[in-house]
Design a protein around this motif. Structure first.
Motif, PDB file in Angstrom:
ATOM      1  N   VAL A  45       0.890  -1.205  -0.098  1.00 27.37           N
ATOM      2  CA  VAL A  45       0.020   0.049  -0.079  1.00 27.37           C
ATOM      3  C   VAL A  45       1.006   1.117   0.120  1.00 27.37           C
ATOM      4  CG1 VAL A  45      -1.848   1.233   1.247  1.00 27.37           C
ATOM      5  CG2 VAL A  45      -1.723  -1.167   1.282  1.00 27.37           C
ATOM      6  N   THR A  46       0.689   2.046  -0.913  1.00 27.58           N
ATOM      7  CA  THR A  46       1.513   3.387  -0.930  1.00 27.58           C
ATOM      8  C   THR A  46       0.449   4.482  -0.569  1.00 27.58           C
ATOM      9  OG1 THR A  46       2.871   2.633  -2.730  1.00 27.58           O
ATOM     10  CG2 THR A  46       2.939   5.047  -2.272  1.00 27.58           C
ATOM     11  N   PHE A  47       0.900   5.490   0.137  1.00 28.28           N
ATOM     12  CA  PHE A  47       0.067   6.468   0.551  1.00 28.28           C
ATOM     13  C   PHE A  47       0.483   7.890   0.035  1.00 28.28           C
ATOM     14  CE2 PHE A  47       0.204   3.532   4.320  1.00 28.28           C
ATOM     15  CZ  PHE A  47      -1.193   3.215   4.397  1.00 28.28           C
ATOM     16  N   THR A  48      -0.384   8.786   0.030  1.00 28.83           N
ATOM     17  CA  THR A  48      -0.303   9.776  -0.621  1.00 28.83           C
ATOM     18  C   THR A  48       0.919  10.611  -0.170  1.00 28.83           C
ATOM     19  OG1 THR A  48      -1.874  11.150   0.775  1.00 28.83           O
ATOM     20  CG2 THR A  48      -2.741  10.300  -1.534  1.00 28.83           C
ATOM     21  N   SER A  49       1.229  10.250   1.253  1.00 27.34           N
ATOM     22  CA  SER A  49       2.376  11.112   1.643  1.00 27.34           C
ATOM     23  C   SER A  49       3.867  10.307   1.145  1.00 27.34           C
ATOM     24  CB  SER A  49       2.466  10.648   3.243  1.00 27.34           C
ATOM     25  OG  SER A  49       2.626   9.405   3.534  1.00 27.34           O
ATOM     26  N   GLY A  50       3.634   9.210   0.302  1.00 24.61           N
ATOM     27  CA  GLY A  50       5.001   8.625   0.087  1.00 24.61           C
ATOM     28  C   GLY A  50       5.450   7.495   0.743  1.00 24.61           C
TER      29      GLY A  50
END
Length: 74
Positions: A45-50
């Motif tokens: 899972v990659t988040f918008t924060s990186g």
């Protein structure tokens, strides 16, 4: 009545996590930007924060998901 959007809290696993889900980790709300299927049913899972998180098929998480189709303003 007009359709509206609402966030609901649900429990997900690696198979049911979706783009846009909001996961609370360490007191921070992180929004899912990308999902990559890995071997053994795992997902990265990659988040918008990186930041990234790898979850296994046995991992369960509480997420906020925006759903459409609620009647009324609430």
């Amino acid at each position: 009545m007009a359709r509206s959007e609402k966030q609901v809290a649900i429990e997900v696993d690696a198979a049911s996590v979706l783009l846009g889900d909001e996961i609370q980790i360490g007191g921070r709300a992180l929004s899912v930007l990308d999902l990559v299927h890995l071997s053994g049913g795992c997902k990265r899972v990659t988040f918008t924060s990186g930041e990234t998180l790898i979850i296994t098929p046995r991992t369960t998480l509480a997420v906020l998901r925006t759903v459409k189709g609620w009647d009324g303003p609430c």
